[in-house]
Write a protein that holds these residues in place. Structure first.
Motif, PDB file in Angstrom:
ATOM      1  N   ASP A   1       8.629   7.628  -2.990  1.00  0.00           N
ATOM      2  CA  ASP A   1       8.059   6.769  -4.033  1.00  0.00           C
ATOM      3  C   ASP A   1       8.331   5.295  -3.732  1.00  0.00           C
ATOM      4  O   ASP A   1       7.439   4.445  -3.836  1.00  0.00           O
ATOM      5  CB  ASP A   1       8.625   7.139  -5.407  1.00  0.00           C
ATOM      6  CG  ASP A   1       8.165   8.512  -5.872  1.00  0.00           C
ATOM      7  OD1 ASP A   1       7.153   9.004  -5.333  1.00  0.00           O
ATOM      8  OD2 ASP A   1       8.803   9.099  -6.761  1.00  0.00           O
ATOM      9  N   ASP A   2       9.570   4.982  -3.352  1.00  0.00           N
ATOM     10  CA  ASP A   2       9.920   3.593  -3.048  1.00  0.00           C
ATOM     11  C   ASP A   2       9.273   3.129  -1.751  1.00  0.00           C
ATOM     12  O   ASP A   2       8.910   1.953  -1.612  1.00  0.00           O
ATOM     13  CB  ASP A   2      11.438   3.444  -2.958  1.00  0.00           C
ATOM     14  CG  ASP A   2      11.867   1.995  -2.778  1.00  0.00           C
ATOM     15  OD1 ASP A   2      11.457   1.151  -3.597  1.00  0.00           O
ATOM     16  OD2 ASP A   2      12.597   1.696  -1.818  1.00  0.00           O
ATOM     17  N   TYR A   3       9.111   4.034  -0.792  1.00  0.00           N
ATOM     18  CA  TYR A   3       8.481   3.673   0.479  1.00  0.00           C
ATOM     19  C   TYR A   3       7.057   3.176   0.247  1.00  0.00           C
ATOM     20  O   TYR A   3       6.625   2.181   0.849  1.00  0.00           O
ATOM     21  CB  TYR A   3       8.477   4.874   1.422  1.00  0.00           C
ATOM     22  CG  TYR A   3       7.921   4.580   2.788  1.00  0.00           C
ATOM     23  CD1 TYR A   3       8.621   3.791   3.696  1.00  0.00           C
ATOM     24  CD2 TYR A   3       6.678   5.087   3.178  1.00  0.00           C
ATOM     25  CE1 TYR A   3       8.115   3.511   4.951  1.00  0.00           C
ATOM     26  CE2 TYR A   3       6.167   4.811   4.438  1.00  0.00           C
ATOM     27  CZ  TYR A   3       6.887   4.032   5.316  1.00  0.00           C
ATOM     28  OH  TYR A   3       6.375   3.755   6.555  1.00  0.00           O
ATOM     29  N   LEU A   4       6.343   3.847  -0.629  1.00  0.00           N
ATOM     30  CA  LEU A   4       4.982   3.434  -0.959  1.00  0.00           C
ATOM     31  C   LEU A   4       4.978   2.023  -1.565  1.00  0.00           C
ATOM     32  O   LEU A   4       4.137   1.186  -1.224  1.00  0.00           O
ATOM     33  CB  LEU A   4       4.371   4.434  -1.939  1.00  0.00           C
ATOM     34  CG  LEU A   4       2.863   4.396  -2.148  1.00  0.00           C
ATOM     35  CD1 LEU A   4       2.128   4.664  -0.847  1.00  0.00           C
ATOM     36  CD2 LEU A   4       2.457   5.403  -3.204  1.00  0.00           C
TER      37      LEU A   4
ATOM     38  N   SER B   1      -0.794  -9.995  11.888  1.00  0.00           N
ATOM     39  CA  SER B   1      -2.101  -9.430  11.527  1.00  0.00           C
ATOM     40  C   SER B   1      -2.199  -7.977  11.976  1.00  0.00           C
ATOM     41  O   SER B   1      -2.706  -7.114  11.241  1.00  0.00           O
ATOM     42  CB  SER B   1      -3.226 -10.248  12.162  1.00  0.00           C
ATOM     43  OG  SER B   1      -3.247 -11.561  11.667  1.00  0.00           O
ATOM     44  N   ALA B   2      -1.724  -7.701  13.198  1.00  0.00           N
ATOM     45  CA  ALA B   2      -1.747  -6.322  13.708  1.00  0.00           C
ATOM     46  C   ALA B   2      -0.840  -5.423  12.868  1.00  0.00           C
ATOM     47  O   ALA B   2      -1.169  -4.262  12.584  1.00  0.00           O
ATOM     48  CB  ALA B   2      -1.310  -6.299  15.170  1.00  0.00           C
ATOM     49  N   MET B   3       0.297  -5.967  12.471  1.00  0.00           N
ATOM     50  CA  MET B   3       1.226  -5.209  11.626  1.00  0.00           C
ATOM     51  C   MET B   3       0.589  -4.898  10.272  1.00  0.00           C
ATOM     52  O   MET B   3       0.763  -3.798   9.726  1.00  0.00           O
ATOM     53  CB  MET B   3       2.514  -6.012  11.447  1.00  0.00           C
ATOM     54  CG  MET B   3       3.551  -5.341  10.563  1.00  0.00           C
ATOM     55  SD  MET B   3       5.031  -6.369  10.404  1.00  0.00           S
ATOM     56  CE  MET B   3       5.766  -5.640   8.925  1.00  0.00           C
ATOM     57  N   GLU B   4      -0.158  -5.867   9.728  1.00  0.00           N
ATOM     58  CA  GLU B   4      -0.821  -5.652   8.434  1.00  0.00           C
ATOM     59  C   GLU B   4      -1.860  -4.539   8.534  1.00  0.00           C
ATOM     60  O   GLU B   4      -2.004  -3.720   7.624  1.00  0.00           O
ATOM     61  CB  GLU B   4      -1.478  -6.965   7.993  1.00  0.00           C
ATOM     62  CG  GLU B   4      -1.943  -6.966   6.532  1.00  0.00           C
ATOM     63  CD  GLU B   4      -3.388  -6.572   6.393  1.00  0.00           C
ATOM     64  OE1 GLU B   4      -3.819  -6.224   5.274  1.00  0.00           O
ATOM     65  OE2 GLU B   4      -4.100  -6.600   7.415  1.00  0.00           O
ATOM     66  N   ILE B   5      -2.579  -4.479   9.663  1.00  0.00           N
ATOM     67  CA  ILE B   5      -3.561  -3.406   9.877  1.00  0.00           C
ATOM     68  C   ILE B   5      -2.851  -2.051   9.936  1.00  0.00           C
ATOM     69  O   ILE B   5      -3.303  -1.064   9.337  1.00  0.00           O
ATOM     70  CB  ILE B   5      -4.357  -3.665  11.177  1.00  0.00           C
ATOM     71  CG1 ILE B   5      -5.242  -4.900  11.006  1.00  0.00           C
ATOM     72  CG2 ILE B   5      -5.205  -2.448  11.538  1.00  0.00           C
ATOM     73  CD1 ILE B   5      -5.937  -5.342  12.288  1.00  0.00           C
ATOM     74  N   ASP B   6      -1.717  -1.998  10.663  1.00  0.00           N
ATOM     75  CA  ASP B   6      -0.924  -0.762  10.723  1.00  0.00           C
ATOM     76  C   ASP B   6      -0.501  -0.312   9.334  1.00  0.00           C
ATOM     77  O   ASP B   6      -0.570   0.884   8.997  1.00  0.00           O
ATOM     78  CB  ASP B   6       0.323  -0.970  11.591  1.00  0.00           C
ATOM     79  CG  ASP B   6       0.012  -0.981  13.070  1.00  0.00           C
ATOM     80  OD1 ASP B   6      -1.130  -0.630  13.435  1.00  0.00           O
ATOM     81  OD2 ASP B   6       0.904  -1.341  13.862  1.00  0.00           O
ATOM     82  N   LEU B   7      -0.045  -1.253   8.530  1.00  0.00           N
ATOM     83  CA  LEU B   7       0.447  -0.911   7.194  1.00  0.00           C
ATOM     84  C   LEU B   7      -0.686  -0.443   6.287  1.00  0.00           C
ATOM     85  O   LEU B   7      -0.482   0.465   5.461  1.00  0.00           O
ATOM     86  CB  LEU B   7       1.161  -2.113   6.573  1.00  0.00           C
ATOM     87  CG  LEU B   7       2.486  -2.516   7.235  1.00  0.00           C
ATOM     88  CD1 LEU B   7       3.075  -3.741   6.541  1.00  0.00           C
ATOM     89  CD2 LEU B   7       3.483  -1.367   7.208  1.00  0.00           C
ATOM     90  N   GLN B   8      -1.864  -1.042   6.431  1.00  0.00           N
ATOM     91  CA  GLN B   8      -3.010  -0.581   5.640  1.00  0.00           C
ATOM     92  C   GLN B   8      -3.349   0.858   6.008  1.00  0.00           C
ATOM     93  O   GLN B   8      -3.645   1.683   5.123  1.00  0.00           O
ATOM     94  CB  GLN B   8      -4.231  -1.486   5.893  1.00  0.00           C
ATOM     95  CG  GLN B   8      -4.107  -2.896   5.332  1.00  0.00           C
ATOM     96  CD  GLN B   8      -4.280  -2.959   3.814  1.00  0.00           C
ATOM     97  OE1 GLN B   8      -4.400  -1.941   3.133  1.00  0.00           O
ATOM     98  NE2 GLN B   8      -4.279  -4.168   3.272  1.00  0.00           N
ATOM     99  N   GLU B   9      -3.311   1.172   7.299  1.00  0.00           N
ATOM    100  CA  GLU B   9      -3.574   2.544   7.734  1.00  0.00           C
ATOM    101  C   GLU B   9      -2.473   3.486   7.252  1.00  0.00           C
ATOM    102  O   GLU B   9      -2.755   4.612   6.808  1.00  0.00           O
ATOM    103  CB  GLU B   9      -3.677   2.587   9.261  1.00  0.00           C
ATOM    104  CG  GLU B   9      -4.894   1.852   9.811  1.00  0.00           C
ATOM    105  CD  GLU B   9      -4.895   1.787  11.322  1.00  0.00           C
ATOM    106  OE1 GLU B   9      -3.889   2.204  11.948  1.00  0.00           O
ATOM    107  OE2 GLU B   9      -5.913   1.318  11.895  1.00  0.00           O
ATOM    108  N   ASP B  10      -1.208   3.036   7.339  1.00  0.00           N
ATOM    109  CA  ASP B  10      -0.097   3.848   6.859  1.00  0.00           C
ATOM    110  C   ASP B  10      -0.211   4.124   5.363  1.00  0.00           C
ATOM    111  O   ASP B  10       0.119   5.212   4.893  1.00  0.00           O
ATOM    112  CB  ASP B  10       1.243   3.148   7.139  1.00  0.00           C
ATOM    113  CG  ASP B  10       1.709   3.337   8.568  1.00  0.00           C
ATOM    114  OD1 ASP B  10       1.091   4.151   9.273  1.00  0.00           O
ATOM    115  OD2 ASP B  10       2.678   2.676   8.977  1.00  0.00           O
ATOM    116  N   LEU B  11      -0.674   3.123   4.623  1.00  0.00           N
ATOM    117  CA  LEU B  11      -0.812   3.268   3.180  1.00  0.00           C
ATOM    118  C   LEU B  11      -1.789   4.395   2.849  1.00  0.00           C
ATOM    119  O   LEU B  11      -1.507   5.252   2.014  1.00  0.00           O
ATOM    120  CB  LEU B  11      -1.291   1.954   2.566  1.00  0.00           C
ATOM    121  CG  LEU B  11      -1.389   1.891   1.039  1.00  0.00           C
ATOM    122  CD1 LEU B  11      -0.025   2.107   0.395  1.00  0.00           C
ATOM    123  CD2 LEU B  11      -1.983   0.556   0.601  1.00  0.00           C
TER     124      LEU B  11
END
Length: 261
Positions: free
Chosen positions: A242-245, A50-60
């Motif tokens: 592009d692929d990272y996104l 869950s914490a990782m998902e929050i990080d990824l949303q912020e990174d996005l």
């Protein structure tokens, strides 16, 4: 032949039963402890996920903003290139001085949030996820993080080795620093009319804002250097960004589907 007394037989049977019961109790205790440990670690793994998902949303969000700024930087560089191709290298032209400054000062760096993904991998939480596709995707994203960092180091190397020396050699900091550094309490976002007034006040007899001569050879070298720079920036999108996104978005989807189960 001696007979074993009844009470002796009873005591032996009783002790054997006690041993069996004790063995069963210890075994059940181990099973219960293992179950509680697995349950606890599974819960901890979901918390990390869950914490990782929050990080990824912020990174996005940050990465999409980073991409927009990168594209703007490329456009700004071409504004400078087009101006130099049209008018040559000018010493005392405020517009070209400004275009050069925008083109050469604006390099940004993206650093992903990796603390939770690294903890997911190093803590052994992967074995509790129960989703082989997600486990594989986390490995893919981790490798993309490494590639992203390596690519930006390649950009930084070019920026430090080629663009900064160009800036040190040809950009006259006196004009900008008189307003930006010496009188920073009065500094505002760039206003060309105000900036021109400040330039005239600093040294009316010498308005050379750029320390170069308008030679065709130097013009070709500078244009080619900036063309190389935008080629590197564009190639970063093609080879990594592009692929990272796409990989961030894919990982978020897999995490959400796993947590919903």
């Amino acid at each position: 032949m001696n007979k074993i007394p009844f009470f002796t037989k009873f005591n032996l049977t009783s002790r054997l039963i006690e041993l069996v019961i004790l063995f069963i109790a210890v075994t059940l205790g181990f099973i219960a402890d293992n179950y509680r440990e697995d349950l606890s670690e599974s819960y901890a793994a979901n918390e990390l996920l869950s914490a990782m998902e929050i990080d990824l949303q912020e990174d996005l969000v940050r990465f999409e903003r980073f991409i927009k700024i990168r594209k703007l930087i490329i456009n700004n560089i071409y504004d400078f290139i087009d101006d130099v191709e049209k008018r040559g290298l000018l010493k005392d032209d405020l517009h070209q001085h400004r275009l050069f400054g925008i083109a050469i000062f604006n390099w940004i760096y993206f650093k992903p949030n990796t603390a939770n993904i690294e903890q997911v991998i190093s803590s052994g939480a992967l074995r509790y996820l129960g989703n082989d596709t997600l486990i594989n995707q986390i490995g893919v994203l981790e490798s993309k993080n490494i590639s992203l960092t390596d690519r930006q180091e390649r950009e930084q190397e070019f920026f430090l080795n080629y663009l900064q020396p160009l800036m040190h050699k040809h950009y006259n900091f006196k004009w900008q620093n008189h307003y930006y550094v010496r009188n920073w309490e009065e500094f505002q976002l760039f206003d060309e009319t105000l900036y021109r007034k400040k330039v005239d006040e600093i040294n009316p007899s010498n308005r050379d804002m750029m320390l170069w001569n308008n030679s065709n050879e130097l013009k070709i070298k500078i244009i080619n250097l900036f063309e190389n720079w935008v080629f590197i920036l564009r190639s970063s999108h093609f080879t990594n960004y592009d692929d990272y996104l796409i990989q961030i978005e894919k990982t978020i989807q897999l995490i959400n589907s796993t947590l919903e189960k």
